[in-house]
Motif scaffolding. Sequence first.
Motif, mmCIF file in Angstrom:
data_model
loop_
_atom_site.group_PDB
_atom_site.id
_atom_site.type_symbol
_atom_site.label_atom_id
_atom_site.label_comp_id
_atom_site.label_asym_id
_atom_site.label_seq_id
_atom_site.Cartn_x
_atom_site.Cartn_y
_atom_site.Cartn_z
ATOM 1 N N ALA A 157 0.151 7.179 -3.446
ATOM 2 C CA ALA A 157 -0.579 7.448 -2.169
ATOM 3 C C ALA A 157 -2.161 7.117 -2.419
ATOM 4 N N GLY A 158 -2.591 6.453 -1.519
ATOM 5 C CA GLY A 158 -4.090 6.285 -1.339
ATOM 6 C C GLY A 158 -4.447 4.725 -1.944
ATOM 7 N N TYR A 159 -3.578 4.043 -2.616
ATOM 8 C CA TYR A 159 -3.905 2.813 -3.333
ATOM 9 C C TYR A 159 -3.020 1.793 -2.547
ATOM 10 N N TYR A 203 1.038 -1.206 0.024
ATOM 11 C CA TYR A 203 0.123 0.170 0.006
ATOM 12 C C TYR A 203 0.840 1.269 0.070
ATOM 13 N N GLY A 204 0.458 2.254 -0.398
ATOM 14 C CA GLY A 204 1.057 3.594 -0.656
ATOM 15 C C GLY A 204 0.368 4.388 0.563
ATOM 16 N N LYS A 205 1.097 5.573 0.611
ATOM 17 C CA LYS A 205 0.963 6.377 1.632
ATOM 18 C C LYS A 205 -0.664 6.893 1.955
ATOM 19 N N GLY A 206 -1.074 6.907 3.278
ATOM 20 C CA GLY A 206 -2.383 7.119 3.473
ATOM 21 C C GLY A 206 -3.556 5.790 3.126
ATOM 22 N N ALA A 207 -2.793 4.812 2.864
ATOM 23 C CA ALA A 207 -3.833 3.602 2.307
ATOM 24 C C ALA A 207 -3.637 2.615 3.430
ATOM 25 N N GLU A 208 -3.457 2.980 4.758
ATOM 26 C CA GLU A 208 -3.446 1.741 5.794
ATOM 27 C C GLU A 208 -4.750 1.251 5.808
ATOM 28 N N GLY A 209 -5.667 1.853 6.290
ATOM 29 C CA GLY A 209 -7.010 1.507 6.280
ATOM 30 C C GLY A 209 -7.520 0.445 5.254
ATOM 31 N N GLN A 210 -7.093 0.950 3.941
ATOM 32 C CA GLN A 210 -7.613 0.297 2.837
ATOM 33 C C GLN A 210 -6.883 -0.973 2.693
ATOM 34 N N ALA A 211 -5.451 -1.035 3.111
ATOM 35 C CA ALA A 211 -4.663 -2.353 3.307
ATOM 36 C C ALA A 211 -5.243 -3.083 4.330
ATOM 37 N N ALA A 212 -5.709 -2.567 5.247
ATOM 38 C CA ALA A 212 -6.178 -3.721 6.362
ATOM 39 C C ALA A 212 -7.648 -4.237 5.970
ATOM 40 N N ARG A 213 -8.439 -3.425 5.255
ATOM 41 C CA ARG A 213 -9.680 -4.229 4.674
ATOM 42 C C ARG A 213 -9.253 -5.264 3.508
ATOM 43 N N THR A 214 -8.232 -5.198 2.885
ATOM 44 C CA THR A 214 -7.894 -6.047 1.859
ATOM 45 C C THR A 214 -7.427 -7.322 2.607
#
Length: 448
Positions: A410-412, A382-393
Amino acid sequence: MLGWVSIAMSVILVGGSLTAYGFWRRLDGQIHRENVKDKLGKDRPAKLNDSINILMMGSDSRQGANAQYGTEQGERSDTTILLHISPGGAGAIGISFPRDSMVDVPSCKRKNGSTIPAYFGMLNSAFSNAGPSCTWRTIESMTKIHIDHFVEVDFAGFKQVVDALGGVEICVDKPVNDPKAELHLKAGRQTVHGDQALGYVRTRYVLGNGSDLDRIKRQQAFMASVVKKATDKGMLTDPGRTYNFLSAATKSIHADDELTLSVMQKLASGLRGMSAGKVRFVTVPTMAYPKDKNRVQFNQQLAEPLFQAIREDNTPPEPAPTPVPAQQKVQPVPPAQVRIGVFNGTGEHGLAQRTADALTERGFKVVKVGTVKSASKTKILYGKGAEGQAARTALAVPGHPSAAWSKAKAGYVYLVIGKDGAKLSGGGAAVPKVAGEIRADRDICAQT
């Protein structure tokens, strides 16, 4: 139709009275059942889950009430559909197998005890040579999917059920006049009954391009309309309408003798509350048969992922509180907020697209599908700011902790599928989308 009968008959039994029981016994006794277990052989595929797989066949017999449709000898199964109902009523899919498919038919037993040797020929010949059990064996041997039951309906039974439903809505883009099929239709949306409905699903030459594949698409659209009609909540609130439908349906179907009350109750619980939007119809992917332009053969490269998904469709887990990954200390965001790219590092054709489709169905926003050089391990980057998105994945693809990547946008999030796979949580492989599929909640005129 069978699911709706199961639900209604289960409702009747819940009444608990002698009258209700007698009513159920009368309806249940109208179903013609046949013992086919000893004809299925011992080399059957294993049952891998608690889904329900029912082989549905349309017989073109001209016996009895069907004599008015011609004098052809014997009977064939010109319509063969494998209905797969996911555990817990998560969804249902009907897979049509073209009658003109060239297949390996295994050795089969006839009703008289004689045996036909294995041969290579058209799919619908299995039924004409040795009945529904031979079609059952043939589909199981080709797909490696364990089939639980079969249901057969003939021309007269089809008409009775359509009429008991109060007709079924269809849509045609031009007027139709086919004396041979006794089919006369105006252009546009309309409701057909009896002979008109039968003519609509049988005709080949005044609608479409005359091919069996094109006729299958029309039959699937018709079945989608049946699903919409049968899932109408008003069906169970009208006693007269309910009785007429149940009586017509139970008189019309021929099934295996293991399709018992307990099985029908299980079927009812799986379908109760299922909406038309959860039901879809597809045709098994095919390709031209080189020796005969009027025949087709399975496209195994495209068909096998579909068969595998059906084989491995397991019970969804019970909902659980969303955990917070310890290594990240962040709360996973909803799937709709996850912008993700899916990349195949295995060399297995189509794996990234199938995984992307499964993530999309779960609400993820897939922005890129591609391939990378060989990857030994599956990674969630994951990129910067995408910690929550990575956690869901990481919750959707368990067993693969996420990690920050300096080259990521960032964000991906980036899911790189390695040789250890990327199995999604909640069961086996998702049933992939198939080109030309029809969902039961669509507008009947949408594709005319």
